[in-house]
Design a protein around this motif. Structure first.
Motif, short mmCIF file in Angstrom:
data_model
loop_
_atom_site.label_atom_id
_atom_site.label_comp_id
_atom_site.label_asym_id
_atom_site.label_seq_id
_atom_site.Cartn_x
_atom_site.Cartn_y
_atom_site.Cartn_z
N LEU A 145 10.27 8.50 -1.82
CA LEU A 145 11.36 9.45 -2.11
C LEU A 145 12.68 8.90 -1.58
O LEU A 145 12.70 8.20 -0.55
N LEU A 146 13.76 9.22 -2.26
CA LEU A 146 15.10 8.85 -1.80
C LEU A 146 15.82 10.12 -1.34
O LEU A 146 16.16 10.98 -2.16
N LEU A 147 15.98 10.25 -0.01
CA LEU A 147 16.63 11.42 0.59
C LEU A 147 18.02 11.00 1.06
O LEU A 147 18.16 10.05 1.83
N VAL A 148 19.04 11.75 0.63
CA VAL A 148 20.43 11.33 0.86
C VAL A 148 21.22 12.44 1.54
O VAL A 148 21.29 13.57 1.05
N ASP A 149 21.84 12.07 2.67
CA ASP A 149 22.84 12.91 3.31
C ASP A 149 24.17 12.66 2.60
O ASP A 149 24.77 11.60 2.72
N GLY A 150 24.61 13.66 1.84
CA GLY A 150 25.91 13.57 1.16
C GLY A 150 26.91 14.54 1.75
O GLY A 150 27.82 15.00 1.05
N VAL A 151 26.77 14.82 3.05
CA VAL A 151 27.59 15.86 3.68
C VAL A 151 29.08 15.58 3.51
O VAL A 151 29.86 16.47 3.16
N SER A 152 29.52 14.34 3.74
CA SER A 152 30.95 14.04 3.63
C SER A 152 31.26 13.21 2.39
O SER A 152 32.29 12.53 2.34
N SER B 51 0.81 -1.23 0.00
CA SER B 51 0.00 0.00 0.00
C SER B 51 0.84 1.27 0.00
O SER B 51 0.32 2.38 0.13
N HIS B 52 2.16 1.09 -0.12
CA HIS B 52 3.08 2.23 -0.24
C HIS B 52 2.97 3.20 0.94
O HIS B 52 2.85 4.42 0.76
N THR B 53 3.00 2.63 2.14
CA THR B 53 3.00 3.48 3.34
C THR B 53 4.35 4.15 3.57
O THR B 53 4.42 5.16 4.26
N ILE B 54 5.41 3.58 3.02
CA ILE B 54 6.74 4.19 3.14
C ILE B 54 6.80 5.39 2.20
O ILE B 54 6.64 5.25 0.98
N LYS B 55 7.01 6.56 2.78
CA LYS B 55 7.04 7.78 1.97
C LYS B 55 8.45 8.22 1.59
O LYS B 55 8.62 8.96 0.62
N ALA B 56 9.45 7.79 2.38
CA ALA B 56 10.82 8.19 2.07
C ALA B 56 11.82 7.19 2.62
O ALA B 56 11.61 6.62 3.69
N ILE B 57 12.89 6.99 1.86
CA ILE B 57 14.07 6.26 2.33
C ILE B 57 15.12 7.31 2.65
O ILE B 57 15.49 8.11 1.78
#
Length: 401
Positions: free
Chosen positions: A171-178, A135-141
């Motif tokens: 959605l794919l959310l990525v911390d690319g800080v380092s 049911s696509h309850t996951i909204k973001a990785i």
């Protein structure tokens, strides 16, 4: 003058903030300007176009926010999600832990996938969760590309393949800080929806700019996201983008000129060459650690980071003493072990505007410090291993051929 003076130059080898190159320092050494004059909008327009290149995107929309990586996290989350939304987030070290804490405090329903510190994100569990989420309850990785507490780099291409395989719209959310500007990062190719970095890492600027890039899908999500945001609201930026003035509030003029100079240096060297340089320095550092007969905190080669190496010490040594001795005796700064690995690891940062000879100086210093704290290192062993590799792999400087 340094607040606590030491002769010579401080050898800064924490994984951020990093060394600031002289051209960037000179570019920032200027008076304030009226940001509403024609000059600053014109520069900002060019900066926004050039920033897209470091994310390797042609379709993303960048935002230059006067904040840190933590603020960039909040911007990514609050502009794309609503309270109660389910996220999947990977706990693999201190900074992924802090991002999870932020998600929870912003009232998202965080599905935490925890791994032993020193391991990467467990993508097998992600596959199971995506397969079960009909049911696509996951909204973001939400995933940290490069966890600086443990020196672990995650495989973003595999995350995208899993999302595509299960035809999942999260959605794919990525911390690319380092990672961004130092490790291979391909926003468009990997289908990253929001990527972010901080100015004090591989860009080699002072702290103060959180740089966020949003895909068209993320911008669309922001139209219906119900999270409260004011300072970090992308819509405020987009309004001023359309007006051609670009700034909803006062930017740091000095940081903008610094960013211009930093990007110019990266483009002059070539982004792919910058990434290759970081690959060499990561490999050289790991060879030195192996020659010292110490172990990398990162448990598998596939997760090795080319921007930071976390070195495990024997149980009879407190790694904090290594960091203290580095600063007190050798005017060198190394990274502390954080949280679960406090006292167990010290970290060597090798990112930003840094060359191989600078790294060799750091490795020589580490050898002396190890000797100081009672570890039976053979002086010169790690330096020799790194030298042997680097001497065979350092290319000619392109601009000097």
């Amino acid at each position: 003058m340094d607040y606590v003076y030491g002769p010579g130059k401080n050898h800064l080898f924490v994984p951020g903030p990093v060394n600031i190159p002289e051209p960037v320092l000179r570019a920032m050494n200027r008076n304030n300007e009226d940001y509403r004059s024609p000059a600053i909008p014109a520069m900002t327009k060019n900066l926004l176009e050039d920033v897209k290149k470091i994310f390797k995107t042609s379709t993303g929309t960048p935002f230059l926010i006067p904040t840190t990586g933590t603020g960039a996290w909040e911007s990514a989350l609050t502009n794309t999600l609503s309270p109660g939304d389910r996220t999947v987030s990977f706990l693999i070290g201190q900074f992924s832990l802090l991002w999870i804490d932020q998600q929870q405090r912003l009232n998202f329903n965080v599905d935490v996938v925890e791994s032993e510190w020193g391991q990467g994100a467990n993508l097998d569990i992600l596959a199971e969760k995506l397969a079960a989420d009909h049911s696509h309850t996951i909204k973001a990785i939400c995933i940290v590309h490069n966890e600086t507490a443990t020196g672990v780099t995650n495989n973003l291409a595999t995350v995208r393949k899993l999302l595509d395989h299960y035809r999942h719209p999260a959605l794919l959310l990525v911390d690319g800080v380092s990672s961004i500007c130092a490790l291979d990062f391909r926003m468009d190719e990997w289908g990253v929806d929001v990527a972010l970095t901080g100015s004090q890492k591989a860009l080699s600027l002072p702290t103060g700019l959180g740089i966020v890039c949003a895909s068209p899908k993320a911008l669309e999500a922001s139209k219906s996201a119900k999270s409260v945001r004011v300072f970090f609201d992308w819509n405020d930026y987009l309004k001023f983008y359309k007006l051609g003035t670009f700034w909803p509030y006062t930017p740091s003029i000095q940081l903008l000129y610094g960013l211009r100079a930093a990007l110019d240096l990266i483009f002059e060297e070539g982004l792919d060459n910058v990434i290759a340089r970081h690959t060499r320095m990561g490999k050289a550092t790991r060879l030195a650690v192996e020659a010292w007969d110490l172990k990398n905190c990162t448990q598998k080669e596939e997760w090795y980071s080319d921007t930071v190496t976390a070195v495990l010490v024997p149980p009879y040594i407190d790694s904090a003493e290594i960091v203290k001795r580095a600063w007190k005796r050798y005017n060198m700064s190394l990274g502390l072990g954080l949280n679960k690995v406090a006292g167990k690891v010290f970290r060597i940062g090798h990112l930003g505007n840094l060359n191989e000879l600078q790294l060799l100086g750091c490795l020589a210093g580490v050898e002396m410090i190890l000797k100081d704290v009672g570890y039976p290192v053979k002086l010169g062993s790690g330096v020799a291993a790194a030298c042997a590799y680097l001497q065979n792999n350092i290319p000619m400087i392109p601009s000097r051929i």
